[in-house]
Design an enzyme around this catalytic site. Structure first.
Site, PDB file in Angstrom:
ATOM      1  N   ALA A  48     118.003  43.764  21.875  1.00  0.00           N
ATOM      2  CA  ALA A  48     116.841  42.701  21.545  1.00  0.00           C
ATOM      3  C   ALA A  48     115.627  42.951  22.923  1.00  0.00           C
ATOM      4  CB  ALA A  48     117.165  41.405  21.550  1.00  0.00           C
ATOM      5  N   ASP A 110     127.910  43.707  26.642  1.00  0.00           N
ATOM      6  CA  ASP A 110     128.242  44.658  25.932  1.00  0.00           C
ATOM      7  C   ASP A 110     128.587  44.548  24.459  1.00  0.00           C
ATOM      8  OD1 ASP A 110     129.129  47.350  24.914  1.00  0.00           O
ATOM      9  OD2 ASP A 110     131.212  47.517  25.936  1.00  0.00           O
ATOM     10  N   LEU A 138     120.488  49.173  18.871  1.00  0.00           N
ATOM     11  CA  LEU A 138     121.281  49.539  20.189  1.00  0.00           C
ATOM     12  C   LEU A 138     120.956  51.079  20.524  1.00  0.00           C
ATOM     13  CD1 LEU A 138     124.910  48.060  20.162  1.00  0.00           C
ATOM     14  CD2 LEU A 138     122.727  47.378  21.102  1.00  0.00           C
ATOM     15  N   TYR A 224     115.227  58.055  13.468  1.00  0.00           N
ATOM     16  CA  TYR A 224     113.921  58.839  13.574  1.00  0.00           C
ATOM     17  C   TYR A 224     114.271  60.125  12.928  1.00  0.00           C
ATOM     18  CZ  TYR A 224     110.312  61.632  15.989  1.00  0.00           C
ATOM     19  OH  TYR A 224     109.193  62.314  16.151  1.00  0.00           O
ATOM     20  N   TYR A 234     116.764  67.379  17.768  1.00  0.00           N
ATOM     21  CA  TYR A 234     117.010  66.196  17.271  1.00  0.00           C
ATOM     22  C   TYR A 234     117.678  65.990  15.845  1.00  0.00           C
ATOM     23  CZ  TYR A 234     115.988  61.295  17.198  1.00  0.00           C
ATOM     24  OH  TYR A 234     116.480  59.935  17.230  1.00  0.00           O
ATOM     25  N   LEU A 272     108.135  57.701  19.797  1.00  0.00           N
ATOM     26  CA  LEU A 272     107.294  57.029  20.910  1.00  0.00           C
ATOM     27  C   LEU A 272     107.734  57.119  22.206  1.00  0.00           C
ATOM     28  CD1 LEU A 272     106.883  53.407  19.136  1.00  0.00           C
ATOM     29  CD2 LEU A 272     104.804  55.132  19.648  1.00  0.00           C
ATOM     30  N   THR A 274     110.090  56.171  24.969  1.00  0.00           N
ATOM     31  CA  THR A 274     111.118  55.128  25.245  1.00  0.00           C
ATOM     32  C   THR A 274     111.862  55.865  26.468  1.00  0.00           C
ATOM     33  OG1 THR A 274     112.599  55.892  23.726  1.00  0.00           O
ATOM     34  CG2 THR A 274     111.016  54.401  23.040  1.00  0.00           C
TER      35      THR A 274
END
Length: 397
Positions: A48, A110, A138, A224, A234, A272, A274
């Protein structure tokens, strides 16, 4: 202390509390400017404190006036040492939520562990009774399996053959060729163990067994896909295998939730900047070109714009949730527009160290990277001393 960015590779070792707070305030103001969303009132966000998870918590609280519990793993501050950015983000979010009269508490630890799951379940039981929406966001490179104790480490590698293509050092702007050796089976399995859907399923099992899922409860995990340019490293690489597992898990969870009228979705989001994406070869070059094109077309979105649109136009419209032929919510629709991808592909061919400053938006990439850590945020005086020791008001010890 006066806090400046100390960058090592794709990580910044410092974070600025006031910059992080302003980022959170900017996101809150955006959500409020878009109007109320008829969303859930009791929300658990796992992961979060940054990125899409943070934006989900903000959108839940300030779009739908939801009570929120956030779970994350962040480094607290100490005198002379800054916290990790997610700590400051959470402190700012909870401060603003409490000022608005909203319930907001957090658990730092964790999220893969049984201990943190139990602590979270106890908090829900004591304070909220049940949960209407579970966001699973996560992003971790490592997982200690709670049942076996085995430590799994993820890798960012292609599968089957060596991958070679362009990449950029986004700090220097140097475009170069990179070759990545393919993953072996053990590396693939370890990446699935860290980034696949098993832990998401463990969370839902625990909540369901404890009768903490409200009738109609929904859960969403983030994924993604990306374009053909990046698929070898990816979507067709180790991360893609993990995302395949995550997406398959959504169907299993959805079957579980049918008896309470609930559902499970994977939302495919936009590429994006990150901390995670900055570590993936070729992705920074792709994103810098994508930003240039999408900004020119007037359709660029950051995390908060993506999640506010996910909530208001997909999840909570009062109608059936629109999904693609594989059951996924597509909030990457603007990125994947054919005209956008055609322009990015054309720029990719032309991109070199000399041409990238004009062809791409490397400045926007760098700014977004620094913003992750609270730096280069408008309105902040970085020459002034700030208190690095910031408390999170709703942190459950």
């Amino acid at each position: 202390m006066i806090i400046a960015p100390r960058i090592r590779g794709f990580i910044c070792l410092t974070a600025h509390p006031e910059g992080c707070e302003q980022n959170v305030v900017n996101q809150i103001n955006y959500v409020k400017s878009k109007g109320a969303i008829a969303g859930p009132k009791r929300v658990l966000v796992i992961g979060a404190s940054t990125g899409f998870g943070l934006s989900s918590r903000i959108t839940s609280a300030f779009g739908s006036e939801a009570s929120t519990i956030g779970v994350y793993f962040e480094k607290p501050p100490a005198p002379g040492k800054t916290a990790s950015p997610g700590w400051y983000n959470t402190a700012a979010f909870e401060k603003k939520a409490h000022e608005a009269g909203l319930y907001a508490k957090s658990i730092n630890g964790d999220a893969f562990s049984d201990e943190i799951k139990k602590q979270t379940l106890d908090l829900i039981k004591a304070d909220l009774g049940q949960i209407d929406l579970i966001i699973y966001s996560l992003a971790s490179p490592r997982r200690v399996h709670p049942k076996t104790g085995v430590v799994h480490n993820s890798v960012l590698k292609p599968i089957g053959q060596v991958f070679s293509n362009k990449t950029v050092d986004f700090h220097t702007g140097v475009v170069s060729e990179i070759s990545i050796q393919p993953a072996n089976e053990e590396e693939i399995e370890n990446t699935i163990a860290v980034m696949g859907g098993e832990d998401w399923a463990f969370w839902i099992d625990a909540l369901k067994d404890a009768d903490l899922l409200a009738p109609g409860a929904t859960t969403v995990a983030y994924s993604y896909i990306g374009p053909s340019l990046t698929e070898a490293v990816y979507r067709k690489g180790t991360i893609g295998r993990a995302k395949d597992h995550l997406e398959a898990t959504a169907f299993k969870i959805a079957d579980q939730l049918k008896e309470i009228g609930g559902n499970a979705y994977v939302s495919v989001n936009k590429g994006l900047v990150t901390q995670a994406s900055s570590a993936i070869p070729i992705i920074p070059l792709y994103i810098s070109l994508l930003y240039k094109v999408m900004k020119a077309e007037g359709v660029h979105e950051g995390c908060i714009e993506q999640i506010q649109r996910l909530y208001s136009e997909r999840l909570f419209t009062g109608s059936d949730v629109p999904v693609d032929d594989k059951g996924r919510i597509r909030i990457d629709d603007l990125e994947m527009r054919q005209d956008i991808q055609d322009k990015v592909s054309a720029l990719w061919i032309e991109a070199t160290t000399d041409t990238l400053p004009e062809l791409g938006d490397l400045a926007g990439y760098k700014k977004d990277f620094l913003n992750l850590f609270g730096f280069d945020v408008a309105g902040i005086n970085y020459d002034s001393e700030v208190n690095e020791v910031v408390e999170i008001p709703g942190l459950v010890s």
